[in-house]
Design a protein around this motif. Structure first.
Motif, short mmCIF file in Angstrom:
data_model
loop_
_atom_site.label_atom_id
_atom_site.label_comp_id
_atom_site.label_asym_id
_atom_site.label_seq_id
_atom_site.Cartn_x
_atom_site.Cartn_y
_atom_site.Cartn_z
N GLY A 3 -3.86 7.00 6.51
CA GLY A 3 -3.98 5.73 5.80
C GLY A 3 -3.87 4.52 6.69
O GLY A 3 -4.56 3.50 6.48
N GLU A 58 -7.09 4.25 8.70
CA GLU A 58 -8.12 3.72 7.79
C GLU A 58 -8.01 2.20 7.69
O GLU A 58 -9.02 1.48 7.73
CB GLU A 58 -7.97 4.35 6.42
CG GLU A 58 -8.91 3.79 5.36
CD GLU A 58 -8.58 4.25 3.96
OE1 GLU A 58 -9.47 4.16 3.09
OE2 GLU A 58 -7.43 4.70 3.72
N ALA A 59 -6.78 1.70 7.55
CA ALA A 59 -6.57 0.26 7.46
C ALA A 59 -7.03 -0.44 8.73
O ALA A 59 -7.76 -1.44 8.69
CB ALA A 59 -5.10 -0.04 7.19
N ARG A 73 0.86 -1.19 0.00
CA ARG A 73 0.00 0.00 0.00
C ARG A 73 0.89 1.24 0.00
O ARG A 73 1.79 1.37 0.82
CB ARG A 73 -0.90 0.03 1.24
CG ARG A 73 -1.77 1.29 1.34
CD ARG A 73 -2.46 1.39 2.69
NE ARG A 73 -3.35 0.29 2.93
CZ ARG A 73 -4.65 0.40 3.22
NH1 ARG A 73 -5.20 1.58 3.28
NH2 ARG A 73 -5.38 -0.67 3.46
N ILE A 113 -3.88 -3.33 -1.37
CA ILE A 113 -4.68 -2.17 -1.75
C ILE A 113 -4.02 -1.41 -2.88
O ILE A 113 -4.67 -0.90 -3.78
CB ILE A 113 -4.88 -1.25 -0.53
CG1 ILE A 113 -5.74 -1.95 0.52
CG2 ILE A 113 -5.52 0.07 -0.95
CD1 ILE A 113 -7.13 -2.33 0.05
N ARG A 122 -7.06 10.69 -1.73
CA ARG A 122 -7.88 9.51 -2.02
C ARG A 122 -8.85 9.79 -3.18
O ARG A 122 -9.46 10.86 -3.27
CB ARG A 122 -8.62 9.02 -0.78
CG ARG A 122 -9.78 9.80 -0.32
CD ARG A 122 -10.53 9.04 0.79
NE ARG A 122 -9.80 9.04 2.04
CZ ARG A 122 -9.11 8.00 2.53
NH1 ARG A 122 -9.06 6.87 1.84
NH2 ARG A 122 -8.50 8.08 3.68
N CYS A 151 -4.00 3.93 -2.76
CA CYS A 151 -5.22 4.38 -2.09
C CYS A 151 -5.63 5.77 -2.56
O CYS A 151 -6.59 6.35 -2.04
CB CYS A 151 -5.06 4.33 -0.58
SG CYS A 151 -3.57 5.13 0.05
N SER A 200 -2.99 8.62 0.76
CA SER A 200 -4.36 8.71 1.31
C SER A 200 -4.87 10.15 1.37
O SER A 200 -6.08 10.37 1.37
CB SER A 200 -4.41 8.08 2.71
OG SER A 200 -3.58 8.79 3.61
N GLY A 230 -9.63 1.85 0.87
CA GLY A 230 -8.50 1.29 1.60
C GLY A 230 -8.82 0.06 2.41
O GLY A 230 -8.13 -0.22 3.40
N THR A 280 0.78 4.24 1.23
CA THR A 280 -0.07 4.85 2.26
C THR A 280 -0.06 6.37 2.20
O THR A 280 -1.07 7.02 2.51
CB THR A 280 0.38 4.37 3.65
OG1 THR A 280 0.66 2.96 3.60
CG2 THR A 280 -0.69 4.61 4.68
#
Length: 465
Positions: free
Chosen positions: A110, A113-114, A67, A301, A75, A304, A72, A309, A69
């Protein structure tokens, strides 16, 4: 120090351990951050916090093996882009404008969010490290969030003017390895996110592999994403003896079948991102071809800045696409469809758990509810309109699941989400942080390459040298 004990009772346990299987009603005991028992019934335990999981699925935390990250903050800006638009928009426009604080903001947002979606382990493929200050900020965010993170040091925007002759910032990697990420047993660990011989020269790639060997690091590397992958990059590495069991090959779409077999023979793992691959033009997802070669892939992912995500959509994309391939193959053999499903819901959940753990080098530590493993556990609600009545727990998790059903998340024996809310996290503060960084980057861009928000920005396609 007082022992921390958590006893989860009466849950529907999906252990992902082939010896334990599923328990339609079972218990799980956590002591000092580890799973110590899984059984149909565990007697009361002195000093344990007891949780009634009668209306919950209990699973190992999900694992995302690739990912970016930092993206994010932007997004879905890339949701209508191809891979060539992405290279112009993200690497040619946005990345160089990030301050260290922006990298912190993107990684914190990020990673939270995960966690909120049930991902307890994530490989952060961080190629936005424009200075050591950016690197420290990225790592700071992961420690702040409380997830299990493999931090993939991927260099900065200057390393993605492909095909690149510029060496990886080796001293920054050495600094991390000798310092705060020196241990492979911490919550945040280190790997090398190398460009490989698609995006850098072979000389640079050889030096990257030597760096990983010097520092005893796993390598994650993109291969086979789009036209770049048709030049047989895996075969070139195989000729030099550079394939091994500490290499994760990401995407693999346009690799030849014999290259996938080379990977399998060398013990490589793989990571696929089917929804991104289909959107951006990487080629058809390689899930089934990897399985045929002997590699069960993990899931990721990826960007993102394009997709959601969470891994629920990724599992469904992987499953639906591969079933389409399987049914088409059956029709080509004169059948109406497959005799039985060749790719199952259990398969994709395996990709999202134990195979992901293996691709991160953590297969002995997480990925299943196995006694002795670290306690990364999620509780998913079943008392909702999406989930009643419970007939097929794995299929209902894969097909009906979404982040809103993830009630509680435990990492290393500690609650990081409980009763539907992240623990110790102020949403308002994170929102303010994210908007401040996003707006600052847009302001500094001054319309570079046409950057604007709202969904209408389509960068000019990138053309590699």
């Amino acid at each position: 120090m007082e022992s921390k004990k958590i006893l989860i009772k009466n849950g529907t346990l999906i252990t992902m351990d082939p010896k334990l299987g599923e328990l339609m009603s079972g218990d799980l005991l956590i002591v000092d951050g580890r799973i110590v028992d899984v059984a149909h019934s565990i007697p009361p335990v002195d000093g344990a916090e007891t949780i009634d999981a009668s209306n919950f699925l209990v699973l190992p935390g999900l694992v995302d093996t690739h990912r970016h990250t930092w993206q994010s903050l932007f997004r879905n800006i890339a949701s209508d882009w191809s891979l060539s638009h992405y290279f112009t928009g993200l690497h040619g426009t946005i990345s160089e404008l990030y301050t260290a604080q922006d990298t912190y903001a993107g990684n914190l947002l990020g990673t939270l969010e995960a966690l909120n979606s049930g991902i307890t382990t994530m490989l952060d493929w961080c190629h936005n490290l424009n200075s050591p200050e950016h690197t420290d900020a990225a790592v700071d965010a992961h420690f702040k969030a409380g997830a299990r993170v493999v931090f993939g040091h991927g260099g900065g925007h200057q390393h993605y003017q492909v095909v690149s002759h510029e060496d990886h910032p080796v001293e920054d990697v050495r600094r991390l390895r000798k310092g705060r990420l020196s241990s492979d047993d911490g919550l945040v660990t280190l790997c090398l996110a190398a460009r490989g011989n698609q995006f850098a020269t072979m000389d640079v790639t050889v030096r990257d592999w030597q760096l990983a060997e010097e520092l005893d690091l796993r390598i994650s590397c993109h291969f086979g994403d789009g036209e770049w992958g048709r030049n047989r990059p895996i075969a070139a590495l195989a000729e030099k003896g550079m394939l091994h069991n500490r290499l994760t090959c990401v995407h693999c779409n346009s690799l030849a079948d014999d290259e996938l077999q080379m990977m399998a023979d060398a013990g490589c793992t793989a990571s696929v991102a089917p929804d991104i691959e289909l959107q951006m033009g990487h080629g058809w997802p390689a899930t089934g071809r990897l399985i045929k070669a002997g590699i069960k892939p993990s899931l990721s992912i990826d960007v993102c800045s394009s997709n959601g995500g969470h891994l629920f959509g990724t599992m469904r994309a992987a499953l639906g696409t591969q079933r389409g391939f399987d049914n088409e193959a059956a029709r080509n053999e004169g059948k109406a469809c497959v005799d039985e499903m060749e790719t199952t819901c259990r398969d994709v959940l395996e990709f999202a758990t134990i195979r992901g753990a293996e691709a991160c080098g953590l297969g002995s530590k997480v990925g299943s509810l196995t006694p002795g493993k670290l306690a990364d556990v999620i509780l998913v609600r079943t008392d909702t309109f999406e989930m009643i009545p419970m007939n097929n727990p794995i299929a209902q998790f894969v097909y009906n699941g979404h982040p809103g059903l993830v009630d509680s998340v435990i990492v290393n024996g500690k609650f990081v989400k409980r009763d539907g809310k992240l623990v110790g996290v102020s949403f308002d503060e994170i929102r303010e942080l994210a908007y401040r960084s996003r707006d600052g980057i847009v302001s500094r861009a001054k319309g570079k390459n046409g950057l604007k928000l709202g969904g209408s920005w389509l960068p000019k396609p990138y053309h590699a040298a």
